[in-house]
Enzyme design. Sequence first.
Site, short mmCIF file in Angstrom:
data_model
loop_
_atom_site.label_atom_id
_atom_site.label_comp_id
_atom_site.label_asym_id
_atom_site.label_seq_id
_atom_site.Cartn_x
_atom_site.Cartn_y
_atom_site.Cartn_z
N HIS A 195 2.64 1.09 7.39
CA HIS A 195 3.80 0.95 6.50
C HIS A 195 4.99 0.37 7.25
CE1 HIS A 195 2.29 4.21 3.45
NE2 HIS A 195 1.37 3.30 3.76
N SER A 231 -1.40 -1.03 1.79
CA SER A 231 -0.06 -0.47 1.91
C SER A 231 0.84 -1.27 2.84
CB SER A 231 -0.14 0.98 2.38
OG SER A 231 -0.90 1.76 1.49
#
Length: 269
Positions: A220, A174
């Site tokens: 993230h 991610s």
Amino acid sequence: MSCTRCERPICPACMVPASVGFQCPECVRSGSGTGHGPGANRPRTVAGGRVTADPRLVTKVLLGINVAVFIAVLAVGNRLLDRLLLFGQAVTEPYGPLEGVAEGQWWRLLTSMFLHQEFWHIAMNMLGLWFLGPPLEAALGRVRFVSLYLLSGLGGGAVTFLLAAPQQASLGASGAIFGLFGATAVLMRRLRYDMRPILILLAINLVFTFTWQNIAWEAHVGGLVTGLVLAFAMVHAPRGKRALVQYGTAALLLAAIVALLVVRTLQLS
């Protein structure tokens, strides 16, 4: 832009400076007297990378590595999973030694980028990689695209290591995928494309990041910031100092990542 010799339109990334104006690669190849070497007429991407026949090759390789590691974890089980996870400092088995990045296992920052445990997790990340990867690979070139992917993943891992609880485990691509999101936004702005689709998609993913449980928001955010900074340097670097700006920015980002790791390691020591 038009070639001063044949008057055909030239792609701004491919034009070659001449004594007056610019010339196209075909005219340079045929001997235009610009004084440039043979490599000057080689087509280049907007970031200065080589134009390749297959702009999806690196994306396919990265996708294959992720899938291969996923299958290996399914086959071997938690024994392999525990060796590849990212966490700061913890005991993984009863009466076992302390393990983690703070204990010198820095490889976890890299291996965790290719590690997935759930089918939905790898499916979402690989869909994002296949959607974002090829256009970026085509625009940046293979070497720059690999650098963007790896540094974004490492940046996300470093921020996770710095801010998350030492025993909190993290895995997945991610961070790297969010780096590709940031780079896509920078590239679309550079090319003056309509940015609304990518901004809406990025906003939706950020909402999920901060509302869903068991998501490492640190990865993230770290990956997104790293991707934004590196992509900006790649596509906005002046032609005459392109290598210096691009390599210098990558080196500074890597140095910042190492600094975060050292600071957190000292805190946990």
